[in-house]
Design a protein around this motif. Structure first.
Motif, PDB file in Angstrom:
ATOM      1  N   UNK A 720       0.777  -1.291   0.034  1.00 38.18           N
ATOM      2  CA  UNK A 720       0.025  -0.033   0.178  1.00 38.18           C
ATOM      3  C   UNK A 720       0.966   1.181   0.078  1.00 38.18           C
ATOM      4  N   UNK A 721       0.336   2.185  -0.731  1.00 34.68           N
ATOM      5  CA  UNK A 721       1.274   3.529  -0.853  1.00 34.68           C
ATOM      6  C   UNK A 721       0.213   4.507  -0.562  1.00 34.68           C
ATOM      7  N   UNK A 722       0.966   5.331   0.634  1.00 36.07           N
ATOM      8  CA  UNK A 722       0.125   6.611   1.322  1.00 36.07           C
ATOM      9  C   UNK A 722       1.024   7.572   0.830  1.00 36.07           C
ATOM     10  N   UNK A 723       0.315   8.849   0.888  1.00 39.66           N
ATOM     11  CA  UNK A 723       0.820  10.249   0.811  1.00 39.66           C
ATOM     12  C   UNK A 723       0.916  10.920   2.021  1.00 39.66           C
ATOM     13  N   UNK A 724       2.050  11.527   2.377  1.00 39.74           N
ATOM     14  CA  UNK A 724       2.359  12.221   3.578  1.00 39.74           C
ATOM     15  C   UNK A 724       1.181  13.450   3.718  1.00 39.74           C
ATOM     16  N   UNK A 725       0.737  13.761   2.663  1.00 41.63           N
ATOM     17  CA  UNK A 725      -0.227  14.895   2.527  1.00 41.63           C
ATOM     18  C   UNK A 725      -1.628  14.416   2.915  1.00 41.63           C
ATOM     19  N   UNK A 726      -1.851  13.274   3.089  1.00 44.45           N
ATOM     20  CA  UNK A 726      -3.155  12.648   2.846  1.00 44.45           C
ATOM     21  C   UNK A 726      -3.791  12.797   4.545  1.00 44.45           C
ATOM     22  N   UNK A 727      -5.078  12.814   4.631  1.00 42.28           N
ATOM     23  CA  UNK A 727      -5.868  12.543   5.900  1.00 42.28           C
ATOM     24  C   UNK A 727      -6.714  11.222   5.848  1.00 42.28           C
ATOM     25  N   UNK A 728      -6.347  10.614   7.055  1.00 41.00           N
ATOM     26  CA  UNK A 728      -7.211   9.243   6.814  1.00 41.00           C
ATOM     27  C   UNK A 728      -8.546   9.722   7.465  1.00 41.00           C
ATOM     28  N   UNK A 729      -9.398   9.085   6.703  1.00 40.31           N
ATOM     29  CA  UNK A 729     -11.064   9.408   6.918  1.00 40.31           C
ATOM     30  C   UNK A 729     -11.578   8.095   6.945  1.00 40.31           C
ATOM     31  N   UNK A 743      -2.683 -10.174   6.360  1.00 37.81           N
ATOM     32  CA  UNK A 743      -1.693 -11.175   7.363  1.00 37.81           C
ATOM     33  C   UNK A 743      -0.407 -11.087   6.429  1.00 37.81           C
ATOM     34  N   UNK A 744      -0.034 -12.122   6.233  1.00 39.77           N
ATOM     35  CA  UNK A 744       1.572 -12.488   5.603  1.00 39.77           C
ATOM     36  C   UNK A 744       1.764 -11.899   4.136  1.00 39.77           C
ATOM     37  N   UNK A 745       0.423 -11.707   3.505  1.00 36.66           N
ATOM     38  CA  UNK A 745       0.742 -11.321   2.231  1.00 36.66           C
ATOM     39  C   UNK A 745       1.012  -9.571   2.025  1.00 36.66           C
ATOM     40  N   UNK A 746       1.217  -9.110   3.186  1.00 40.82           N
ATOM     41  CA  UNK A 746       1.199  -7.486   3.202  1.00 40.82           C
ATOM     42  C   UNK A 746       2.898  -7.387   3.281  1.00 40.82           C
ATOM     43  N   UNK A 747       3.446  -6.732   2.373  1.00 37.45           N
ATOM     44  CA  UNK A 747       4.792  -6.377   2.582  1.00 37.45           C
ATOM     45  C   UNK A 747       5.183  -5.440   3.570  1.00 37.45           C
ATOM     46  N   UNK A 748       4.368  -4.192   3.600  1.00 38.89           N
ATOM     47  CA  UNK A 748       4.461  -2.972   4.303  1.00 38.89           C
ATOM     48  C   UNK A 748       4.240  -1.846   3.488  1.00 38.89           C
ATOM     49  N   UNK A 749       4.085  -0.969   4.132  1.00 40.16           N
ATOM     50  CA  UNK A 749       3.146   0.254   3.389  1.00 40.16           C
ATOM     51  C   UNK A 749       4.602   1.121   2.934  1.00 40.16           C
ATOM     52  N   UNK A 750       4.339   2.134   1.930  1.00 44.91           N
ATOM     53  CA  UNK A 750       5.369   3.074   1.397  1.00 44.91           C
ATOM     54  C   UNK A 750       4.606   4.479   1.720  1.00 44.91           C
ATOM     55  N   UNK A 751       5.487   5.403   2.529  1.00 45.08           N
ATOM     56  CA  UNK A 751       4.858   6.679   2.667  1.00 45.08           C
ATOM     57  C   UNK A 751       5.591   7.588   1.640  1.00 45.08           C
ATOM     58  N   UNK A 752       4.777   8.202   0.722  1.00 42.52           N
ATOM     59  CA  UNK A 752       5.256   9.001  -0.369  1.00 42.52           C
ATOM     60  C   UNK A 752       5.089  10.391  -0.106  1.00 42.52           C
ATOM     61  N   UNK A 753       5.744  11.236  -0.537  1.00 41.51           N
ATOM     62  CA  UNK A 753       5.671  12.688  -0.777  1.00 41.51           C
ATOM     63  C   UNK A 753       6.018  13.431   0.785  1.00 41.51           C
ATOM     64  N   UNK A 754       6.805  12.718   1.561  1.00 41.60           N
ATOM     65  CA  UNK A 754       7.344  13.194   2.830  1.00 41.60           C
ATOM     66  C   UNK A 754       8.098  14.749   2.692  1.00 41.60           C
ATOM     67  N   UNK A 755       7.877  15.745   3.215  1.00 40.46           N
ATOM     68  CA  UNK A 755       8.561  16.756   3.323  1.00 40.46           C
ATOM     69  C   UNK A 755      10.031  16.423   4.022  1.00 40.46           C
TER      70      UNK A 755
END
Length: 761
Positions: A720-729, A743-755
């Motif tokens: 999953x890819x998330x933007x640092x500018x996003x707000x989780x609703x 579960x095990x099929x999730x590698x880990x998230x990527x935080x994109x556009x971090x200042x």
């Protein structure tokens, strides 16, 4: 928010923190640079609240709280609209009537149009009347409202004078300092001295009014109490005169003594009457016996007397009544005579009868007199008892009247004391406030406070800027950092990528040259870290997704694929985002002329060719079929579908980056399941794994579409890819809940556009 984050937030917006205070300070300087010079004059008055140097009618013990209260009241009186209004009357009268006014309106054309000379003369008379009567102007009166406007023109209204007036206690002393600042030194001196004069004028007038009211009140009170006292006394004297009773105690005691004597006398007379009646009966019996004659008669007489004596003795037991005792003694004497007579016989019987008859007559007379005496005494006792009862009622009335007289006398005395105290207080209290230092015109103006005001305004604006910036940052609910992402999603973070300008990004130049831009160098470093995390999984097929659009999935796939190609890894990008085919548009030069994933089928199946010879393609297909031994019949059949007729069709297109190919797609409303189901996509993926080291797929946003959930069956790991500018609703949280359930099929998230500033938070 920790201190480091606060510091970096402020550093990021340092230009605002500097620019806004400079701008506000410049505006303040523009308005204050031409401020007029001010001259201040001061005076001091002694209150006498803490010094006992005056005549005191009684010992006074004043607490600190009472002293503070007196000072507060005095200061508020000096600053009251009435006293300041009296000062404004004096100032305006000076400028209207004196040849050397403090302020002049001769050059003000608006003033001349608004006020005529006749109106100014009438205004002066009204101001003088108000000054003499200690009254303030009323805004409800149209004429007086115009006079208020006149005071405002001259700057002598309450608001203007209060702005330059200062009244406060000098430390903890007995003095009050009064200061006034204006553009004219003589005006300032005149204002402070006149303020004290008008206060004294107001105080003396109010003290006189209050004293007169007090004296009048207590005079009326004393007169009223004296009148009440005289009425009570007259009523008491009138009652005593009407009842002829002047000494209640003496007359009461005399009547009680008289009643007691009458009762004793009546009792004695009744006892005597009883004895006489007994004696009469005895005589009557003796006469009867003598008339019968004989010795028997004498013996009977003796027995009768003996019985009478016995009865009287029985009656006298326990009482000791003198009358009964006298009767007993008399009967005993008679008994002796009877015994003696018995010895003489009957020779003297005739003489005894005569004697007894004489005794009977005398006894009957005595009984009649005794009865009359008892009746007289009874009547006298009744009369005295009635007089006693009437005396008790009169005595109670007199006591009540005497108490009322005593109470009225007490009230009259109290009113007299209060009247004397008020008179003495008026004579003693001549006013303790007196001016000890007179105000003098200042020689030099006051130092300008413009720099202080400008600096203060700049400081305040800076503080406000800092507070607003921190407040905005505090209420900013965007992800910002990897720590916030992991805290809100409970998903481990596999990597972060800082925000860069992707419009003109040259990946070749990025990885083959060193840049002065720290952001680009940091991006390159973070991308390598993400590449390492991906390699460590040991998997080939990765599905990149996001909760919402615009998070940067396509950018992450392209840059990550390029970084892997630098390691001589073959990477295939499959654009399975049928709602936004950004990868196809970016990596294919002419996607409209290329066979796309969801645009061509042969015999209802997806076909794969890699541009090799016919024999090579057949051998590869046979090897793939043997490697897939044990797979489904569908997979085996798909391997057998390779024919010479189908060799001309290929969905794989090369990109302008070495070792990176792409299978493009066009935008469609159909979901991946609807496009790929029944078309051998599983077999295709298995065969592609033999040709490529990594396969990247992109899924549409989880919030809007089900594409990611349908593509999950073909992937080995989901990123999953998330933007640092996003707000989780709320919708994002539901999508995140689905990702956590992988579960095990999730590698880990990527935080994109971090200042860049937030990378170390």
């Amino acid at each position: 928010m920790d201190l480091l984050q606060i510091f970096r937030t402020l550093k990021k917006r340092l230009w605002i923190i500097i620019l806004v205070p400079l701008l506000t300070a410049g505006i303040a300087y523009f308005f204050l640079k031409d401020a007029a010079e001010t001259y201040k004059s001061s005076t001091q008055v002694a209150t006498g609240f803490t010094i006992k140097d005056r005549v005191q009618l009684q010992e006074e013990r004043v607490s600190t709280w009472e002293i503070e209260l007196k000072f507060g009241n005095l200061i508020e009186t000096f600053k009251s609209p009435l006293v300041v209004g009296l000062l404004s009357y004096r100032l305006i009268l000076n400028d209207l009537q004196e040849p050397n006014p403090f302020r002049s309106m001769e050059e003000d054309e608006d003033f001349k149009e608004y006020f005529t000379q006749e109106e100014l003369q009438n205004a002066a008379q009204i101001f003088q009347d108000k000054l003499d009567s200690l009254q303030i102007l009323s805004a409800y009166n149209p004429k007086e409202r115009k006079l208020i406007d006149l005071l405002k023109y001259y700057g002598y209204d309450y608001g203007s004078l209060s702005g330059g007036l200062s009244v406060q206690r000098v430390n903890y002393s007995d003095y009050i300092a009064i200061e006034f600042a204006s553009e004219n030194p003589k005006l300032s001196a005149f204002a402070v001295n006149t303020l004290v004069e008008e206060y004294q004028h107001y105080h003396d007038r109010m003290r006189g009014v209050r004293s007169n009211e007090s004296m009048e009140f207590f005079t009326n009170l004393v007169t009223e109490k004296k009148k009440v006292l005289d009425e009570k006394r007259d009523l008491l004297r009138s009652f005593q005169s009407d009842s002829r009773l002047y000494n209640v105690e003496t007359e009461g005691e005399a009547k009680v003594t008289r009643i007691a004597a009458l009762e004793e006398e009546k009792q004695n007379e009744e006892s005597r009457l009883m004895g006489l009646e007994l004696q009469l009966r005895s005589i009557n019996r003796q006469l009867a016996e003598l008339q019968r004659g004989g010795e028997n008669g004498g013996n009977a007489r003796i027995l009768e007397l003996q019985n009478s004596i016995d009865r009287l003795n029985s009656a006298n037991i326990g009482s000791n009544n003198p009358a009964i005792q006298d009767s007993i003694a008399l009967l005993r004497e008679k008994l002796k005579l009877e015994i003696a007579r018995g010895d003489l016989g009957t020779t003297n019987a005739q003489a005894r009868v005569e004697r007894l008859q004489e005794e009977r007559e005398q006894t009957m007379l005595d009984i009649q007199v005794a009865r009359q005496r008892v009746g007289t005494l009874g009547n006298e006792l009744a009369r005295m008892s009635y007089a006693k009862s009437d005396l008790a009622a009169k005595r109670s009335t007199i006591k009540e009247l005497e108490r009322e007289v005593e109470l009225a006398a007490t009230e009259y005395q109290s009113a007299q004391e209060k009247f004397n105290a008020a008179k003495n207080s008026f004579m003693v209290d001549a006013g303790s406030v007196r001016q000890i230092i007179y105000g003098q015109p200042a020689i030099e103006p006051e130092p300008s406070k413009a720099p202080i005001f400008i600096g203060l305004i700049g400081m305040v604006s800076m503080v406000l800027c800092v507070m607003v910036i921190l407040l905005v940052d505090y209420v900013d609910l965007s992800l910002k950092t990897a720590a916030n992402l992991e805290k809100q999603t409970k998903i481990p973070v596999a990597g972060t990528l800082n925000h860069i300008n992707a419009a003109n990004l040259d990946l070749y130049d990025l990885f083959h040259n060193t840049h002065k831009d720290e952001g680009l160098e940091m991006f390159k470093h973070l991308l390598r870290k993400l590449r390492y995390e991906l390699e460590e999984t040991g998997k080939q097929v990765f599905l990149f997704t996001s909760t919402k659009q615009g998070e940067g999935k396509s950018f992450v796939i392209m840059t990550l694929a390029y970084s892997l190609s630098l390691l001589h890894k073959r990477v295939l990008i499959i654009d399975t985002n049928f709602k936004h085919n950004t990868l196809t548009e970016s990596l294919l030069a002419k996607p409209q002329k290329t066979r796309l994933l969801n645009g061509y089928m042969a015999n209802g199946k997806l076909l794969l060719t890699d541009g090799r010879s016919d024999e090579g393609r057949k051998q590869a297909a046979t090897a793939a079929a043997e490697a897939e031994e044990g797979a489904t019949a569908e997979a085996h059949t798909e391997g057998q579908l390779m024919s010479d007729e189908q060799d001309n069709y290929s969905f794989i297109s090369p990109t302008h980056h070495t070792n990176i190919d792409i299978i493009g797609s066009h935008v469609t409303l159909a979901s991946p399941a609807e496009v790929l189901s029944g078309k051998g996509f599983s077999s295709l993926m298995k065969e592609l794994k033999h040709h490529y080291d990594y396969i990247f797929m992109e899924g549409a946003s989880l919030n809007d579409y089900s594409d990611t959930k349908e593509l999950f069956r073909y992937a080995e790991r989901v990123v999953p890819v998330f933007s640092a500018h996003s707000v989780l609703k709320q919708m994002d949280k539901e999508s995140v809940r689905y990702l956590r359930e992988l579960n095990g099929n999730l590698m880990g998230s990527v935080l994109n556009k971090v200042e860049f500033e937030n990378l170390k938070l």
